[in-house]
Design an enzyme around this catalytic site. Structure first.
Site, PDB file in Angstrom:
ATOM      1  N   ASP A 477       0.764  -1.152  -0.038  1.00 46.31           N
ATOM      2  CA  ASP A 477      -0.113  -0.075  -0.025  1.00 46.31           C
ATOM      3  C   ASP A 477       0.867   1.255  -0.054  1.00 46.31           C
ATOM      4  OD1 ASP A 477      -2.232   1.698   0.168  1.00 46.31           O
ATOM      5  OD2 ASP A 477      -2.886   0.463   2.099  1.00 46.31           O
ATOM      6  N   ASP A 547     -10.673   2.257  -2.980  1.00 46.31           N
ATOM      7  CA  ASP A 547     -11.467   2.105  -1.499  1.00 46.31           C
ATOM      8  C   ASP A 547     -12.859   2.129  -1.522  1.00 46.31           C
ATOM      9  OD1 ASP A 547      -9.129   1.623  -0.054  1.00 46.31           O
ATOM     10  OD2 ASP A 547      -8.852   3.703   0.665  1.00 46.31           O
TER      11      ASP A 547
HETATM   12  C1  DGJ Z   1      -5.661   1.993   1.975  1.00 46.98           C
HETATM   13  C2  DGJ Z   1      -6.120   0.822   1.278  1.00 46.98           C
HETATM   14  O1  DGJ Z   1      -6.889   1.178  -0.118  1.00 46.98           O
HETATM   15  C3  DGJ Z   1      -7.262   0.097   2.075  1.00 46.98           C
HETATM   16  O2  DGJ Z   1      -7.455  -0.942   1.253  1.00 46.98           O
HETATM   17  C4  DGJ Z   1      -6.429  -0.261   3.494  1.00 46.98           C
HETATM   18  O3  DGJ Z   1      -5.320  -1.058   3.234  1.00 46.98           O
HETATM   19  C5  DGJ Z   1      -5.798   0.783   4.280  1.00 46.98           C
HETATM   20  N1  DGJ Z   1      -5.346   1.550   3.288  1.00 46.98           N
HETATM   21  C6  DGJ Z   1      -5.186   0.469   5.460  1.00 46.98           C
HETATM   22  O4  DGJ Z   1      -4.805   1.557   5.906  1.00 46.98           O
END
Ligand code: DGJ
Length: 729
Positions: A477, A547
């Site tokens: 990430d 997300d």
């Molecule tokens: C952003 C990601 O897109 C989410 O899926 C998740 O992993 C969060 N970060 C965790 O902080």
């Protein structure tokens, strides 16, 4: 059509080079003054092109003259445009010489062909053949410029990159170093971009190109969701299925720019590369700067043809080959179900719930390390929080393995928290301007990946966790922009290099972690799809698209992302509905699953709270996915109905031999008097007959494509329909 090796043909009399395969030609002409011009790029033509010299009437600057040939450098389609030599439009290369002079009149001094080789320090499309041109200005022998154009068999694209070398005795400074410059013939063109923001990535915007400069890009240090590193110019009348399209996608994950300048002549100068707003690069004697690669794609079959051209090239020559076409993990991810609030017991309960459903990988997201119970701490401390997990990570991994699933783990290797042991030990590792507190975003700072010791430490920490705990899958990430282009270890005159050095450092870190762990499956992520680009695809076979997992919003995000990136690279999960963060509409569980099977699929909620019947239906959904997976990963994508134009989303995946196909339809909101009752299929063979089990009949390809299939959707919001077609003769 059988793919044959690409060829390079040189017509010595006309001084024209043809770089070509069975689909396209890219022709270059060395004009009488020695300027390298891109004469043609498009569908395959014969070796009979005739250079046309644009007339430079009236007041035009004519600085290129020889043997009766004269031209205005603004008007020609030079493969590199420089300033101050009479070209008054956007340059693609700007170099400041030791005395402050900036004019470069480049001429082609040599050429060679070679098998395509990797770019130094940057990801690139592999395989095929390259045609390389060496350019110099006789008046400024300190600078040498090498242009590289490459092509692969059977692809409708070429790759372009530029290498600038300082052959002199004093330093010079680059203030712009684009990856390509292409002239598109005069006409009525539309621009197509993918803009967006967090939770709303890859939104399609199409509008007519008018005179002047149209420029898109980002200064955020990452390729970003604001503007994907992609720009297409399509004929005004082009559709999904017809019309000419020229498109560029950068194999680059940092700040970028792509521009189309419609000049008074009507011709369009199409170019781009690393964003030059904050960029400078000092070249000491003997040093060279390598630009990232631009993939230039041509389609005469509209935007659908363009997408398939990008998909084919990326799948065959960019995405890690050991992963690209093989079955993907079907993951369960705990993030939306728990966020930071979990412990070992909760995770085991979740694993118990999803075991046996067909979900084969259990992914533990953010919050398992350091002292991290919210977003304010722990990044950089890649050591298990055993107190939170109730024991060593390896015990949890073992538990999940015993349940018959693989184990995945979340990392955000590029970041550091103010409240972390890493920051307390190395406060100078943060990317920050010296006179201010560093800019915080999501309560975190960015590590200076331009520094070798930073990369070595992070690679070591991540690799250690992977090795000691039998991790099978990693979600990599990255949750913020860079904001500050200042590194504490660079001298003042090199601060303009910081952003690009970060990206080079990132690729190096990925080499040390991703390529060093070939048995681990890596998925990319950046606050969802905020760094979804071709550079990342060289490391990650799939990237978390957003997300925002609300099915209604996902129709646009996934549809838009597919303009450039193949479905196999788009990671999509089934989540709760109405989605806690982004949804206001209830979408049936089965429809959510169908839409999440647009790409690489997975699940993300608290399964201990899921209605019994939903949980029970997962195994059937995964069975359907596995049955369709080859079509999704390796088939051709056809987009039928756009959620940007109405409530319907409809796409098809068709096998390469056109004998199998799947139609996926999703109607976002139910509305009164729906006029749309059938959809015309694409990509089938009109001569073949196809069985469709769901429609309970046999239909000719011609009927399916010309009359279409009925859209018998249920009456609720978020209704989905999946039909399968199999050729019988
Ligand atoms: C952003 C990601 O897109 C989410 O899926 C998740 O992993 C969060 N970060 C965790 O902080």
């Amino acid at each position: 059509m059988k793919n044959t090796e690409p060829t390079i043909f040189f017509d010595g009399k006309e001084k024209i080079f043809y770089l070509e395969n069975e689909k396209i030609t890219c022709a270059f002409w060395i004009d009488p003054c020695g300027t390298l011009q891109t004469l043609y790029f498009g569908e395959k033509v014969g070796h009979d092109l005739i250079p046309v010299v644009p007339k430079a009437p009236g007041q035009h600057a004519v600085t290129r003259k020889k043997d009766g040939y004269s031209c205005d450098p603004s008007l020609i389609s030079a493969a590199v445009h420089t300033s101050f030599g009479g070209d008054s439009f956007e340059p693609s290369l700007s170099v400041v010489l030791p005395d402050g002079a900036r004019r470069l009149d480049l001429i082609c001094v040599s050429h060679r062909e070679a098998p395509k080789s990797r770019l130094a320090g940057l990801p690139s499309v592999s395989g095929g053949k390259s045609l390389l041109f060496e350019l110099m200005d006789p008046a400024v022998p300190a600078i040498s410029v090498t242009l590289s154009f490459s092509i692969q068999a059977g692809q409708s694209a070429v790759e372009s990159s530029v290498l600038i070398r300082n052959c002199g005795k004093e330093p010079v400074t680059l203030t712009r170093a684009y990856s390509f410059s292409l002239q598109i013939p005069a006409g009525e063109w539309d621009t197509v971009v993918l803009h967006g923001q967090h939770a709303q990535e890859c939104q399609i915007d199409r509008r007519p190109l008018s005179f002047g400069l149209f420029s898109v890009g980002t200064r955020r240090g990452i390729s970003s969701s604001s503007m994907n590193p992609f720009l297409a110019l399509c004929e005004n009348a082009a559709t999904e299925t017809s019309g000419r399209v020229y498109a560029a996608a950068l194999v680059y994950s940092g700040s970028h720019v792509l521009s189309a300048e419609k000049m008074p002549s009507g011709n369009v100068r199409f170019q781009g590369g690393v964003q030059d707003g904050e960029f400078t690069w000092k070249l000491d004697p003997g040093e060279a700067f390598q630009t990232p690669e631009a993939v230039l794609c041509f389609s005469s079959d509209g935007l659908g043809g363009m997408s398939r051209a990008f998909h084919d090239l990326f799948r065959a020559h960019l995405i890690p080959q050991r992963r690209v076409s093989s079955p993907r993990p079907v993951v369960f991810n705990n993030w939306e179900g728990t966020h930071f609030t979990f412990n070992g017991e909760k995770l085991r309960a979740m694993a118990d719930s999803v075991a046996g459903t067909g979900i084969d990988t259990f992914v533990l997201d953010d919050g398992w390390f350091g002292k991290r119970n919210d977003s304010t701490s722990g990044l950089g401390d890649w050591f298990t929080n055993e107190e939170k997990l109730g024991g060593p990570l390896s015990d949890l991994v073992e538990y999940v393995h015993q349940k018959g699933m693989k184990f995945g783990l979340w990392f955000e290797p590029e970041m550091i928290s103010r409240d972390s042991d890493l920051f307390r030990a190395h406060p100078d590792w943060v990317l920050r301007e010296p006179h201010h507190e560093p800019v915080e975003s999501r309560n975190q700072w960015v590590l200076d990946l331009g520094r070798a010791e930073v990369r070595a430490c992070i690679a070591d920490r991540v690799n250690r966790i992977l090795a000691e705990n039998r991790i099978d899958y990693v979600k990599w990430d990255m949750n913020r922009d860079l904001a500050e282009g200042y590194s504490s270890v660079l001298p003042p005159e090199r601060q303009g290099e910081t952003f690009h050095r970060y990206v080079l450092g990132l690729y190096d870190l990925l080499d040390r972690v991703v390529n060093a762990n070939p048995d681990v499956f890596f998925e990319g992520c950046s606050s969802g799809g905020c760094r979804f680009d071709a550079g990342m695809l060289a490391y990650f076979p799939q990237i978390w698209a957003s997300d925002n997992t609300d099915a209604y919003s996902r129709t646009r995000i996934q549809y838009g992302t597919s303009l450039v990136y193949p479905p196999s690279s788009i990671s999509c999960h089934v989540s709760s509905s109405p989605n806690a963060s982004y949804g206001s509409h209830f979408v049936p569980f089965a429809s959510r699953a169908s839409l999440a099977q647009f790409g690489a699929t997975g699940y993300e909620f608290d399964p201990t709270k899921l209605p019994e019947q939903d949980l029970a239906s997962i195994s059937g959904q995964i069975e359907t996915y596995r049955g369709d997976e080859d079509l999704i990963l390796n088939g051709d994508l056809y987009r039928l109905l756009s959620p940007f134009e109405g409530e319907f989303f409809a796409v098809m995946n068709v096998s390469r031999d056109r004998r199998r196909a799947r139609l996926l339809v999703f109607r976002r909101l139910r509305y009164a008097n729906v006029p749309l009752t059938r959809a015309s299929l694409q990509g089938l063979d009109p001569e073949l007959d196809y069985d469709c089990a769901e429609l309970g009949g046999r239909f000719s390809g011609a009927t399916l494509m010309r009359f279409g299939v009925p859209l018998r959707l249920s009456g609720e919001d978020g209704a989905a329909l999946v039909l399968h077609f199999r050729a019988v003769n």
